[in-house]
Design an enzyme around this catalytic site. Structure first.
Site, PDB file in Angstrom:
ATOM      1  N   ASP A  13      22.434   0.240  24.580  1.00  0.00           N
ATOM      2  CA  ASP A  13      21.413  -0.093  23.593  1.00  0.00           C
ATOM      3  C   ASP A  13      20.703  -1.410  23.936  1.00  0.00           C
ATOM      4  O   ASP A  13      21.335  -2.363  24.378  1.00  0.00           O
ATOM      5  CB  ASP A  13      22.137  -0.231  22.246  1.00  0.00           C
ATOM      6  CG  ASP A  13      21.214  -0.520  21.100  1.00  0.00           C
ATOM      7  OD1 ASP A  13      20.349   0.318  20.833  1.00  0.00           O
ATOM      8  OD2 ASP A  13      21.356  -1.593  20.480  1.00  0.00           O
TER       9      ASP A  13
ATOM     10  N   GLU B 261      18.295   2.266  27.087  1.00  0.00           N
ATOM     11  CA  GLU B 261      17.387   2.280  25.947  1.00  0.00           C
ATOM     12  C   GLU B 261      16.533   1.025  26.087  1.00  0.00           C
ATOM     13  O   GLU B 261      16.928  -0.064  25.688  1.00  0.00           O
ATOM     14  CB  GLU B 261      18.146   2.300  24.624  1.00  0.00           C
ATOM     15  CG  GLU B 261      17.253   2.630  23.436  1.00  0.00           C
ATOM     16  CD  GLU B 261      16.928   1.444  22.539  1.00  0.00           C
ATOM     17  OE1 GLU B 261      16.000   1.565  21.721  1.00  0.00           O
ATOM     18  OE2 GLU B 261      17.586   0.397  22.641  1.00  0.00           O
TER      19      GLU B 261
HETATM   20  C1  GLC Z   1      18.132  -0.170  19.359  1.00  0.00           C
HETATM   21  C2  GLC Z   1      18.421   0.901  18.352  1.00  0.00           C
HETATM   22  C3  GLC Z   1      17.899   0.481  17.024  1.00  0.00           C
HETATM   23  C4  GLC Z   1      18.521  -0.823  16.635  1.00  0.00           C
HETATM   24  C5  GLC Z   1      18.327  -1.874  17.722  1.00  0.00           C
HETATM   25  C6  GLC Z   1      19.187  -3.054  17.474  1.00  0.00           C
HETATM   26  O1  GLC Z   1      16.799  -0.310  19.591  1.00  0.00           O
HETATM   27  O2  GLC Z   1      17.902   2.119  18.769  1.00  0.00           O
HETATM   28  O3  GLC Z   1      18.133   1.461  16.050  1.00  0.00           O
HETATM   29  O4  GLC Z   1      17.967  -1.284  15.446  1.00  0.00           O
HETATM   30  O5  GLC Z   1      18.702  -1.363  18.973  1.00  0.00           O
HETATM   31  O6  GLC Z   1      20.524  -2.741  17.684  1.00  0.00           O
END
Ligand code: GLC
Ligand code: GLC
Length: 655
Positions: free
Chosen positions: A284, A326
């Site tokens: 993430d 991500e």
């Molecule tokens: C990523 C997740 C999101 C979250 C962010 C902080 O972007 O997809 O949902 O708010 O990380 O953890």
């Protein structure tokens, strides 16, 4: 590669391994460590070589990998070897994913387990179960604020439930994707608690500062991620008496990767979940991993080195496990998460194709493919053994992350075009049937993003409220059109749970004080399984969407050129409503499929003579692989086809 400095360090480390480790059978481990150690050493040294404790940390790193290797279950080790032998396995067109919250999908992990048949019914064979690690009751950011990386959130279930689910998934050949939130922890995590209690060792796990001086300097160049709910990038912690960096919500403390102890802890956690049976780990917020004053603190070179190091280490212990990056950032930055200066992916094998997603939403709003074509034309080519995660919707907001220069080339003015899109999707534009909500509005610079379920954004909510059959059909066609593109583009299509049933916005989040200020909850549905039965009832919205998607997925799996070997060519056609590309075989040049998508609600003509190396073909010789029939010709002209409003074709030469 053999290189003396790293080799002698490796010898030293191996001689110093704890006896309980060196007694084990580490044959495969040693082979892989030997192969990767030069890279591991050079990365670790670039990041931490200046420290006095460098050697001790390097020993800890190797011990961590070895210990997790020893606890890797035999059947996973077996899978590692199978995947090493078939290293392109995940590029196949047979994979189709779905992302879901276990709670919203079916209550908890046991509920998901009971619904595995549903995945197979639709054709899903990769399930991304959104964060399930322990997090606070209230301040959890949907599970992205983790308070214990080795325990599950009891609302999702127990580790035993997860093991049972992972086993059943494996038996059905469904891959398991889990999140590891590598960039930050909850302020209730033990490390944060210790930092708050004044322990300097743990304060060094985060970015903490006694005064505002340093935070103020950082702020000069750091954008705000959640400007509405959590302005700024630092939070004063009363108990600690210090400022702490909190890029996302003020309860999410950013981890300090310039401290090797943090890297090793997080690697240990990654390997822990690999050993729990995750096939793929979604890392993430990776763009944020490294902070450097004077920069935006995103996409820093060291963030990439950190990810490469994670990958190299994971390859030693659990080489069958893939990483998803991500990183929802600009296309030129996004592509770097596969790795730079390389041929084969060396960071994350998979990355979210956020550019494609945002461009699709532009095409829906403008009802043409001008910016979509422009943006895809400029989408950089990936490395080998790297693939996109192509998606229409996910649990997050839609950011309008395309390049201003592309907007200009498509004939729009960037600021007003972005404003149009926000207005369009939030229903503030005349005639817009979209029912989205703004997210992350920034009063200072006018930026905003968009929340809303797929169905509500394409007008289904409006159409059903108005009991308007024509608009209902159009909305359904748009849902299917969007999926036809992610299923054919190249990469792993990732459906979002509920979209296959046409789930509308869910406003109930507004009654929960912990969620009310975060409009992303509007598109995190709770599936009503009674209503989902409608998917078997002809004529219902659920049936029309579900049964078509099911067929599309089945057909996709049969089309070998849909596997992702960077075998796509955009075809620039004169009709601005059409998005056209070719997928071709690298081995058998005669095999190719022409994908055509019409973003207009009116039928549009595609003239084959303008379709690149398809010119000279006659449409009567082509068959649409989805429907199995020939496309409609325009006034019997053999080289001009009519693409229905919101229609799509997967055309192939008859054999
Ligand atoms: C990523 C997740 C999101 C979250 C962010 C902080 O972007 O997809 O949902 O708010 O990380 O953890
Ligand atoms: C199959 C399996 C997958 C495995 C791969 C190896 O697709 O589903 O788990 O790793 O083959 O070839």
């Amino acid at each position: 590669m053999y290189e003396q400095v790293s080799h002698s360090l490796l010898n030293d480390i191996l001689n110093n391994l704890k006896t309980e480790i060196s007694k084990q059978d580490l044959r495969h481990f040693y082979t892989r460590l030997g192969a990767n150690f030069y890279a591991i050493h050079s990365l670790f040294e670039r990041l931490y070589g200046h420290r006095d404790d460098f050697k001790a940390q390097a020993l800890r790193l190797v011990e961590t990998m070895a210990r997790q290797y020893i606890s890797r279950p035999d059947r996973l080790e077996q899978l590692d070897i199978e995947r090493e032998n078939d290293h392109n396995w995940f590029l196949s067109q047979k994979w189709v994913g779905m992302a879901l919250y276990s709670q919203g999908f079916a209550g908890n992990l046991n509920g998901v387990r009971e619904h595995l048949g549903y995945f197979q019914e639709l054709g899903i064979n990769i399930a991304h179960i959104m964060p399930i690690m322990r997090c606070p009751e209230g301040h959890s950011d949907g599970g992205y604020a983790v308070s214990d990386f080795r325990e599950l959130d009891p609302r999702a279930g127990s580790l035993e439930d997860l093991a049972a689910l992972a086993n059943d998934m494996r038996a059905r050949d469904i891959l398991l994707v889990l999140d590891v939130v590598v960039n930050h922890t909850s302020n209730e995590h033990e490390w944060a608690q210790r930092a708050r209690a004044g322990d300097p060792v743990y304060q060094d796990y985060y970015y903490t500062f006694e005064t505002r001086d340093v935070p103020d300097m950082y702020e000069q160049s750091m954008p705000e991620i959640f400007p509405g709910t959590s302005p700024g990038n630092f939070t004063w912690d009363e108990q600690m008496g210090r400022w702490v960096m909190t890029v996302f919500n003020n309860y999410q403390w950013d981890l300090n990767y310039s401290n090797p102890a943090v890297f090793i802890e997080m690697l240990d956690i990654i390997l822990y979940w690999a050993n729990k049976g995750a096939d793929i780990l979604r890392l993430d917020a990776v763009a944020f991993l490294w902070k450097k004053m004077g920069s935006t603190c995103q996409n820093e070179r060291e963030a990439h080195l950190t990810l490469q190091l994670m990958k190299d280490c994971c390859q030693v212990t659990a080489p069958g496990v893939l990483f998803i990056a991500e990183a929802i950032v600009a296309p030129v930055e996004m592509i770097k998460y596969f790795g730079e200066d390389a041929v084969i992916a060396k960071e994350c094998e998979i990355a979210y194709n956020a550019t494609f997603m945002a461009l699709l939403w532009d095409a829906v709003a403008t009802k043409n493919a001008k910016l979509l074509n422009q943006g895809i034309k400029n989408l950089p080519v990936k490395l080998e053994r790297a693939t996109w995660l192509n998606y229409v919707r996910c649990h997050d907001d839609i950011g309008l992350g395309f390049d201003d220069s592309d907007i200009l080339s498509a004939g729009y003015e960037p600021a007003s075009h972005r404003k149009f899109l926000i207005d369009y999707y939030t229903g503030n534009f005349a005639d817009s049937r979209a029912r989205g909500l703004p997210f992350g509005q920034n009063e200072k610079n006018g930026d905003a993003r968009i929340s809303g379920s797929l169905a509500s954004l394409v007008g289904l909510q409006y159409a059903l409220q108005e009991s308007d059959p024509k608009t209902t059909e159009e909305a359904i066609e748009t849902i299917l059109l969007l999926h036809s593109t992610i299923l054919s583009f190249g990469g792993i299509p990732l459906l979002y749970y509920g979209d296959e049933l046409g789930e509308l916005n869910n406003m109930s989040y507004q009654d929960d004080p912990n969620k009310a200020s975060d409009s992303r909850w509007v598109h995190r549905p709770v599936i009503d399984w009674g209503k989902a039965e409608n998917r078997n009832v002809r004529g219902t919205v659920e049936y029309k969407i579900f049964s078509t998607l099911k067929r599309m997925i089945a057909v996709r799996k049969e089309i070998e050129v849909f596997a992702d070997f960077n075998n796509r060519e955009l075809i620039e056609v004169t009709n601005p409503y059409l998005f056209v590309f070719e997928r071709y075989s690298l081995i058998k040049p005669a095999e190719r499929v022409l994908v055509v998508a019409n973003f207009d609600s009116q039928p549009q003509q595609l003239d084959l003579s303008s379709a690149g190396n398809w010119a000279g073909n006659q449409f009567s010789e082509l068959v649409d692989l989805y429907s199995g029939s020939s496309p409609d010709l325009f006034e019997d002209a053999e080289d001009t086809v009519v693409v229905p409003g919101h229609g799509f074709y997967w055309l192939s030469e008859r054999v």
